[in-house]
Design an enzyme around this catalytic site. Sequence first.
Site, PDB file in Angstrom:
ATOM      1  N   LEU A   8       1.652 -19.529  -7.303  1.00  0.00           N
ATOM      2  CA  LEU A   8       0.244 -19.165  -7.430  1.00  0.00           C
ATOM      3  C   LEU A   8      -0.019 -19.212  -5.792  1.00  0.00           C
ATOM      4  O   LEU A   8      -0.785 -20.076  -4.856  1.00  0.00           O
ATOM      5  CB  LEU A   8      -1.135 -20.296  -7.817  1.00  0.00           C
ATOM      6  CG  LEU A   8       0.022 -20.833  -9.410  1.00  0.00           C
ATOM      7  CD1 LEU A   8      -1.583 -21.574  -9.773  1.00  0.00           C
ATOM      8  CD2 LEU A   8      -1.031 -19.038  -9.724  1.00  0.00           C
ATOM      9  N   GLY A  12      -0.365 -14.168  -5.711  1.00  0.00           N
ATOM     10  CA  GLY A  12      -0.072 -14.832  -7.226  1.00  0.00           C
ATOM     11  C   GLY A  12      -1.326 -15.249  -7.243  1.00  0.00           C
ATOM     12  O   GLY A  12      -2.532 -15.438  -8.593  1.00  0.00           O
ATOM     13  N   ASP A  30       2.592 -23.808 -10.673  1.00  0.00           N
ATOM     14  CA  ASP A  30       3.285 -24.026  -9.569  1.00  0.00           C
ATOM     15  C   ASP A  30       3.531 -24.986  -9.136  1.00  0.00           C
ATOM     16  O   ASP A  30       2.737 -26.328  -9.638  1.00  0.00           O
ATOM     17  CB  ASP A  30       1.924 -23.342  -8.354  1.00  0.00           C
ATOM     18  CG  ASP A  30       2.451 -22.658  -6.289  1.00  0.00           C
ATOM     19  OD1 ASP A  30       2.201 -22.051  -6.831  1.00  0.00           O
ATOM     20  OD2 ASP A  30       3.167 -23.836  -6.137  1.00  0.00           O
ATOM     21  N   SER A 134       2.699  -4.411  -4.618  1.00  0.00           N
ATOM     22  CA  SER A 134       2.417  -3.574  -3.304  1.00  0.00           C
ATOM     23  C   SER A 134       0.490  -3.451  -3.052  1.00  0.00           C
ATOM     24  O   SER A 134      -0.417  -3.618  -4.417  1.00  0.00           O
ATOM     25  CB  SER A 134       2.460  -2.546  -2.557  1.00  0.00           C
ATOM     26  OG  SER A 134       1.927  -2.436  -1.721  1.00  0.00           O
ATOM     27  N   LYS A 186      10.096  -0.043  -5.514  1.00  0.00           N
ATOM     28  CA  LYS A 186       9.703  -0.975  -4.481  1.00  0.00           C
ATOM     29  C   LYS A 186      10.055  -1.018  -2.838  1.00  0.00           C
ATOM     30  O   LYS A 186       9.345  -1.150  -2.016  1.00  0.00           O
ATOM     31  CB  LYS A 186       9.133  -2.337  -5.168  1.00  0.00           C
ATOM     32  CG  LYS A 186       8.365  -3.078  -4.457  1.00  0.00           C
ATOM     33  CD  LYS A 186       7.069  -2.915  -3.572  1.00  0.00           C
ATOM     34  CE  LYS A 186       6.170  -3.724  -2.704  1.00  0.00           C
ATOM     35  NZ  LYS A 186       6.804  -4.279  -1.896  1.00  0.00           N
ATOM     36  N   HIS A 189       9.132   1.848  -0.890  1.00  0.00           N
ATOM     37  CA  HIS A 189       8.362   1.772  -1.091  1.00  0.00           C
ATOM     38  C   HIS A 189       8.288   0.388   1.168  1.00  0.00           C
ATOM     39  O   HIS A 189       7.760   0.696   1.740  1.00  0.00           O
ATOM     40  CB  HIS A 189       7.087   0.846  -1.552  1.00  0.00           C
ATOM     41  CG  HIS A 189       5.917   0.455  -1.416  1.00  0.00           C
ATOM     42  ND1 HIS A 189       5.963  -0.334  -0.574  1.00  0.00           N
ATOM     43  CD2 HIS A 189       4.727   0.660  -1.435  1.00  0.00           C
ATOM     44  CE1 HIS A 189       4.553  -0.465  -0.322  1.00  0.00           C
ATOM     45  NE2 HIS A 189       4.376   0.285  -0.627  1.00  0.00           N
ATOM     46  N   ASN A 190       8.772  -0.021   0.844  1.00  0.00           N
ATOM     47  CA  ASN A 190       9.155  -0.918   1.412  1.00  0.00           C
ATOM     48  C   ASN A 190       9.282  -0.768   3.210  1.00  0.00           C
ATOM     49  O   ASN A 190       9.553  -0.288   4.352  1.00  0.00           O
ATOM     50  CB  ASN A 190       9.172  -2.346   1.465  1.00  0.00           C
ATOM     51  CG  ASN A 190       8.060  -3.158   0.483  1.00  0.00           C
ATOM     52  OD1 ASN A 190       7.633  -2.733   0.143  1.00  0.00           O
ATOM     53  ND2 ASN A 190       8.616  -5.191   0.600  1.00  0.00           N
ATOM     54  N   GLU A 193       8.144   1.773   4.647  1.00  0.00           N
ATOM     55  CA  GLU A 193       6.199   1.492   5.611  1.00  0.00           C
ATOM     56  C   GLU A 193       7.213   0.299   7.067  1.00  0.00           C
ATOM     57  O   GLU A 193       6.324   0.751   7.992  1.00  0.00           O
ATOM     58  CB  GLU A 193       6.798  -0.239   4.981  1.00  0.00           C
ATOM     59  CG  GLU A 193       5.763  -1.387   5.082  1.00  0.00           C
ATOM     60  CD  GLU A 193       5.033  -2.029   4.339  1.00  0.00           C
ATOM     61  OE1 GLU A 193       5.174  -3.599   4.965  1.00  0.00           O
ATOM     62  OE2 GLU A 193       4.412  -2.199   3.266  1.00  0.00           O
ATOM     63  N   TYR A 194       8.353   0.468   6.646  1.00  0.00           N
ATOM     64  CA  TYR A 194       9.466   0.021   7.758  1.00  0.00           C
ATOM     65  C   TYR A 194       9.391   1.020   9.106  1.00  0.00           C
ATOM     66  O   TYR A 194       8.283   0.817  10.631  1.00  0.00           O
ATOM     67  CB  TYR A 194      10.882  -0.293   7.967  1.00  0.00           C
ATOM     68  CG  TYR A 194      10.873  -1.497   7.160  1.00  0.00           C
ATOM     69  CD1 TYR A 194      10.493  -2.782   6.459  1.00  0.00           C
ATOM     70  CD2 TYR A 194      11.963  -2.349   8.225  1.00  0.00           C
ATOM     71  CE1 TYR A 194      11.035  -3.557   6.152  1.00  0.00           C
ATOM     72  CE2 TYR A 194      12.214  -3.641   7.512  1.00  0.00           C
ATOM     73  CZ  TYR A 194      11.513  -4.520   6.646  1.00  0.00           C
ATOM     74  OH  TYR A 194      11.475  -5.317   6.263  1.00  0.00           O
TER      75      TYR A 194
END
Length: 315
Positions: A8, A12, A30, A134, A186, A189-190, A193-194
């Site tokens: 959390l 989260g 958590d 994301s 994903k 995707h990252n 993003e870089y």
Amino acid sequence: MELGLIGLGKMGANMAERLLKGGHKVVGYDRDAQAVRRIIEQGNEGANSLNELVSKLSEGQRLDSSRSFGKSPRIVWLMVPAGKPVDDTIDLLLPLLKSGDIVVDGGNSHYKDSIRRAKKLAEHSLEMVDAGVSGGIWGLKEGYSIMVGGDSKTVEYMKPIFETLAPAKDKGWGHVGTNGAGHFVKMVHNGIEYGLMQAYAEGFDLMKRKTEFKLDLHQVAELWRYGSVVRSWLLDLTASALKDDQELKDIAPFVADSGEGRWTAWEAIDLGVSLPVITQSLYERFASQDNEGYGNRLLAVMRHEFGGHAMKEDK
């Protein structure tokens, strides 16, 4: 629907709140008791242990031999750091779950780990979904982009949850393939993003150094946000950051890498695919993390040795 949410942190907790607003029931756990209290204050339900979390989820009919779902297989969604924490949490959940229950890994796990974990859970007649998520801290308001890997019937069963977390029921989320595919997409995707972030940073750095024009970088960012072919959400965030402080003197030039850029580069090497922009942006992050700068120091020494070039003293 209902689900148990483990982990959390900022992401989260925001996901729990968005699900609550969408009419779902969330039981959250958590290790940080304060994080559990915060989601209880939201209106969700909290748990003090994994055992309590699972026990608070309703049991219905189990998944039958034809892989058709009965009333309500339990869903446990993990938002914990990639690597050993995911494996440890799954090991703790195994004796608590029953045939047909679903484990979702919504963290930034390596896709090969997700394939391995799916096989392990299948041996216990449990379903695995890998969800690349994301959206960061803006996901609560804007919705999350979710890349889902797993069995098609499992994903279909969870559709109301994905629709609530996404920006719209039919936008921003999708079933991209079998187990591992969600985290693979994903990862890429990252990596992208870089590269995007590096390009913006280099462009604005160049404009700042062109001192004769005295450019207002916030103005430029705002101009580009509308009608420009380089407009994007990252540019929106850049404009916001430059609004009050264009010098950024209080910000250390240290850029961390989460690991997914490295994984993308490794995958490119394995497949023999050229990714010069993504790979170079990763190297630039490494350079920002190099406090010692030994390589550059040695370069300065070499220039001095062969050409007598001056060396700058490090004070």
